[in-house]
Write a protein that holds these residues in place. Structure first.
Motif, short mmCIF file in Angstrom:
data_model
loop_
_atom_site.label_atom_id
_atom_site.label_comp_id
_atom_site.label_asym_id
_atom_site.label_seq_id
_atom_site.Cartn_x
_atom_site.Cartn_y
_atom_site.Cartn_z
N ALA A 305 16.07 -34.75 -20.80
CA ALA A 305 14.20 -33.90 -21.53
C ALA A 305 13.53 -34.21 -19.01
CB ALA A 305 13.20 -34.46 -22.24
N GLY A 306 14.02 -35.13 -18.44
CA GLY A 306 13.59 -34.52 -17.52
C GLY A 306 14.44 -34.89 -16.51
N THR A 307 15.62 -35.56 -16.45
CA THR A 307 16.47 -35.83 -15.61
C THR A 307 17.71 -34.65 -15.63
OG1 THR A 307 15.23 -37.83 -15.42
CG2 THR A 307 17.53 -37.53 -14.01
N GLN A 308 18.79 -34.44 -14.22
CA GLN A 308 18.96 -33.73 -14.65
C GLN A 308 20.54 -34.58 -14.58
OE1 GLN A 308 20.62 -29.76 -12.43
NE2 GLN A 308 20.96 -30.87 -11.04
N LEU A 309 21.22 -34.44 -16.10
CA LEU A 309 22.45 -35.18 -16.16
C LEU A 309 23.64 -34.98 -15.73
CD1 LEU A 309 20.98 -37.09 -19.13
CD2 LEU A 309 21.04 -38.11 -16.44
N VAL A 310 24.37 -34.99 -14.41
CA VAL A 310 25.24 -34.19 -13.93
C VAL A 310 26.93 -34.37 -14.91
CG1 VAL A 310 26.60 -31.70 -12.58
CG2 VAL A 310 23.80 -33.09 -12.29
N GLY A 311 27.89 -34.01 -15.82
CA GLY A 311 28.94 -33.88 -15.85
C GLY A 311 29.84 -33.65 -14.65
N ASP A 312 30.88 -34.92 -14.40
CA ASP A 312 31.56 -34.18 -13.23
C ASP A 312 33.00 -34.98 -14.00
OD1 ASP A 312 33.56 -34.01 -10.95
OD2 ASP A 312 32.47 -36.12 -9.58
N ASP A 313 33.55 -35.98 -14.45
CA ASP A 313 34.63 -36.15 -14.65
C ASP A 313 34.96 -36.01 -15.85
OD1 ASP A 313 35.11 -37.16 -12.11
OD2 ASP A 313 34.96 -39.43 -13.00
N LEU A 322 33.63 -28.98 -21.87
CA LEU A 322 31.83 -28.52 -21.72
C LEU A 322 31.59 -27.87 -23.01
CD1 LEU A 322 29.00 -28.40 -19.94
CD2 LEU A 322 30.39 -25.98 -19.60
N ALA A 323 32.78 -27.29 -23.67
CA ALA A 323 31.83 -27.10 -25.22
C ALA A 323 31.67 -28.17 -25.78
CB ALA A 323 32.94 -25.83 -25.85
N ALA A 324 32.68 -29.46 -25.94
CA ALA A 324 31.77 -30.34 -27.21
C ALA A 324 30.41 -31.47 -26.55
CB ALA A 324 33.37 -31.41 -26.25
N GLY A 325 30.70 -31.75 -24.88
CA GLY A 325 29.70 -31.83 -24.51
C GLY A 325 28.26 -31.17 -24.78
N ILE A 326 28.00 -29.98 -25.12
CA ILE A 326 27.06 -28.91 -25.39
C ILE A 326 26.98 -29.30 -26.67
CG2 ILE A 326 26.63 -26.16 -26.16
CD1 ILE A 326 28.15 -25.84 -23.65
N ALA A 327 28.22 -29.09 -27.90
CA ALA A 327 27.65 -29.65 -29.56
C ALA A 327 27.52 -30.60 -29.45
CB ALA A 327 29.52 -29.07 -29.89
N ASP A 328 27.84 -31.61 -28.61
CA ASP A 328 27.66 -33.48 -28.67
C ASP A 328 26.09 -33.59 -28.23
OD1 ASP A 328 27.96 -35.66 -30.37
OD2 ASP A 328 29.28 -36.07 -29.31
N GLY A 329 25.68 -32.01 -27.35
CA GLY A 329 24.25 -32.86 -27.11
C GLY A 329 24.56 -34.05 -26.37
N TYR A 330 25.76 -34.02 -25.07
CA TYR A 330 25.67 -35.23 -23.79
C TYR A 330 25.82 -34.19 -22.20
CZ TYR A 330 30.63 -35.08 -24.75
OH TYR A 330 32.07 -34.49 -25.14
N ALA A 331 24.28 -34.81 -21.28
CA ALA A 331 24.73 -34.50 -20.12
C ALA A 331 24.12 -32.66 -19.74
CB ALA A 331 25.82 -33.57 -19.49
N ASN A 332 23.74 -32.38 -19.40
CA ASN A 332 22.57 -31.66 -19.27
C ASN A 332 22.74 -30.51 -17.87
OD1 ASN A 332 21.16 -32.14 -16.82
ND2 ASN A 332 19.71 -32.96 -18.35
N ALA A 333 23.88 -30.70 -17.07
CA ALA A 333 24.68 -29.82 -16.46
C ALA A 333 26.25 -30.27 -15.78
CB ALA A 333 23.56 -30.04 -14.95
N ILE A 334 26.17 -29.28 -15.06
CA ILE A 334 27.80 -29.40 -14.77
C ILE A 334 28.63 -29.25 -13.69
CG2 ILE A 334 28.38 -27.43 -15.50
CD1 ILE A 334 31.10 -28.35 -16.18
N LEU A 335 29.08 -29.98 -12.58
CA LEU A 335 29.51 -30.34 -11.43
C LEU A 335 30.95 -29.12 -11.74
CD1 LEU A 335 28.88 -32.35 -8.94
CD2 LEU A 335 31.38 -32.58 -8.89
N ARG A 355 26.03 -21.72 -18.64
CA ARG A 355 24.51 -20.80 -18.43
C ARG A 355 24.24 -20.61 -19.53
NH1 ARG A 355 25.78 -17.02 -13.74
NH2 ARG A 355 24.25 -18.71 -12.31
N ARG A 356 25.78 -19.87 -20.90
CA ARG A 356 24.85 -19.93 -22.45
C ARG A 356 24.08 -20.64 -22.56
NH1 ARG A 356 29.33 -18.35 -24.24
NH2 ARG A 356 30.78 -18.13 -22.50
N ALA A 357 24.36 -21.96 -22.45
CA ALA A 357 23.56 -23.39 -23.33
C ALA A 357 22.62 -23.88 -22.76
CB ALA A 357 25.19 -24.12 -23.27
N GLY A 358 22.27 -23.27 -21.45
CA GLY A 358 21.41 -23.74 -20.79
C GLY A 358 21.61 -24.94 -20.13
N TYR A 359 23.00 -25.14 -20.18
CA TYR A 359 23.25 -26.58 -18.96
C TYR A 359 23.03 -25.71 -17.21
CZ TYR A 359 24.78 -29.39 -22.73
OH TYR A 359 24.81 -30.34 -23.68
N ARG A 360 22.56 -26.44 -16.45
CA ARG A 360 22.64 -25.98 -15.45
C ARG A 360 24.10 -26.26 -14.32
NH1 ARG A 360 18.11 -23.38 -14.97
NH2 ARG A 360 16.11 -25.11 -14.84
#
Ligand code: PGA
Ligand code: ZN
Length: 426
Positions: A305-313, A322-335, A355-360
């Motif tokens: 909620a307070g920190t950008q958590l960026v998924g790279d690997d 990415l869609a799996a992460g969005i559905a499962d609620g992990y990370a809030n941004a993507i590299l 973008r559509r999921a609100g991920y940075r």
């Protein structure tokens, strides 16, 4: 007018002295585009495959002569006669010619070179800069730079377990001012390191690589360098980390070899949370390993909620991952790294999914780079608001900063610099 007539490819050198693919695409109207392909060191397991020759007598096996031949042969055959501005069609033809799920047959490096050079040729034919050709007249948003000032992990020979310590000058009024602030902090840090008896050699991405053993030690120096440069840590300048945790996740635990301790996932997350409490850190990339999805879920629930958590690997710029992460609620941004997925169309589709999921979205270089500045234009074209392109030293890194400085100048009063909001979880 924009029919693709010719594809030429060659081996050039990247910033580590390894060969990489460069492609020229020439159109019937005489326009042309050139793209050079980057290369990672701490690569994600699910990345599109970078084709290397494996001939130990040439470039220690790292030659890309086969990829070059594929670009100039079967890939050129697949796109010759297509219209360069039909990027989706061109990329579909490249993907079909390869035919493998991971682009391993003809090589993602060969495919990406043709894909990006096509876009650049089409931009040239339309007499527009790449960012405007791809992003339209609304592409006026410069990215906040995450400027790498300390290197560790796979990018340096020091014992530091975490790979990257970066500063984001979020309080700057313009992109140029952000670069100036980053440069000042970089030089302040150099003096502080020298005064403390540390070496001031730089690692692969141009940040310093002193013999730190703990993240705390690096973070103390970084925080002090921000303050000593006259900026407020956490106000004018926030800190961004890329632990690149997949690199030191071994046998189900986080093996901090530099520190000489192993941490379970729970202990590792406690440690990260402690760092977030002690230092003004706005963003953490790959805080946990790509195959530690439980860890990703736990950390996101605790700090997302307070920190950008960026998924790279963990995402590898792949829309389905990415869609799996969005559905499962992990990370809030993507590299986003163009060579992790291998075509421009797929890259832009991943940005769209985020973008559509609100991920940075953070546009990113690789640790092996060239003078190619395509990602600078992509950051503005997508308006993603953030770019990670290394330190303010080494021309392979500064080429991207300098390109963005020129874009900002070109946009004039229309240019926007997003500041701290760009890194705040949506
Ligand atoms: P790589 O590192 O290019 O060596 O994979 C960059 C990163 O992990 O973000
Ligand atoms: Zn990373």
């Amino acid at each position: 007018m924009t029919v693709i007539e010719e594809v030429v490819a060659r081996q050039i050198l990247d910033s580590r002295g390894n060969p990489t693919v460069e492609v020229d695409v020439r159109l019937r109207d005489g326009s042309s585009g050139r793209a050079a392909v980057p290369s990672g060191a701490s690569t994600g397991a699910a990345e599109a495959v970078e084709l290397r020759d494996g001939d130990p007598r040439r470039f220690h096996g790292k030659g890309v002569a086969t990829a070059v031949a594929n670009a100039a042969g079967p890939l050129a055959d697949a796109v010759r006669g297509l219209h360069a501005e039909e990027q989706a069609q061109v990329d579909a033809a490249l993907i079909a010619a390869d035919g493998s799920p991971d682009k391993s047959r003809l090589g993602a490096n060969a495919i990406l070179g043709v894909s990006l050079a096509t876009a650049k040729a089409a931009a040239a034919a339309s007499r527009r800069p790449l960012y405007r050709y791809l992003g339209g007249d609304g592409a006026v948003r410069l990215p906040v730079p995450m400027i790498n000032i300390v290197n560790g992990g796979a990018h340096a020979d020091n014992p530091l377990d975490f790979q990257e310590f970066m500063v984001a000058p979020v309080g700057a009024a313009t992109f140029f001012e952000a670069v100036r602030m980053g440069s000042e902090i970089f030089h302040t840090l150099r003096r502080a390191l020298a005064a403390a008896g540390h070496n001031t050699n730089v690692g692969d991405e141009g940040g310093f690589a002193p013999a730190f053993t703990t993240a705390d030690e690096a973070l103390r120096f970084v925080t002090e360098a921000i303050a000593a440069s006259g900026y407020e840590p956490g106000g004018d300048v926030t800190i961004c980390l890329d632990p690149a945790a997949s690199e030191f996740y071994k046998g189900g635990a986080y093996d901090y070899a530099g520190e000489g301790v192993a941490r379970s996932t729970a202990e590792h997350i406690d440690h990260l949370s402690g760092l977030l409490r002690r230092y003004p850190i706005a963003s953490v990339e790959d805080p946990v390993a790509q195959d530690d999805i439980d860890g990703w879920r736990a950390l996101t629930a605790r700090e997302g909620a307070g920190t950008q958590l960026v998924g790279d690997d963990v995402f590898c710029t792949d829309a389905a991952r990415l869609a799996a992460g969005i559905a499962d609620g992990y990370a809030n941004a993507i590299l986003v790294k163009v060579n992790q997925v291998g075509t421009l169309t797929e890259t832009l589709s991943t940005v769209d999914t985020a973008r559509r999921a609100g991920y940075r979205v953070v546009m990113s270089h690789r640790s092996g780079e060239t003078e190619d500045t395509t990602i600078a234009d992509l950051a503005v074209a997508t308006g993603c608001g953030q770019i990670k392109t290394g330190s303010v030293s080494r021309s392979d890194r500064t080429a991207k900063y300098n390109r963005l400085i020129r874009i900002e100048e070109e946009l004039g009063a229309r240019a926007e610099f997003p500041g701290a909001a760009a890194l705040r979880p949506a």
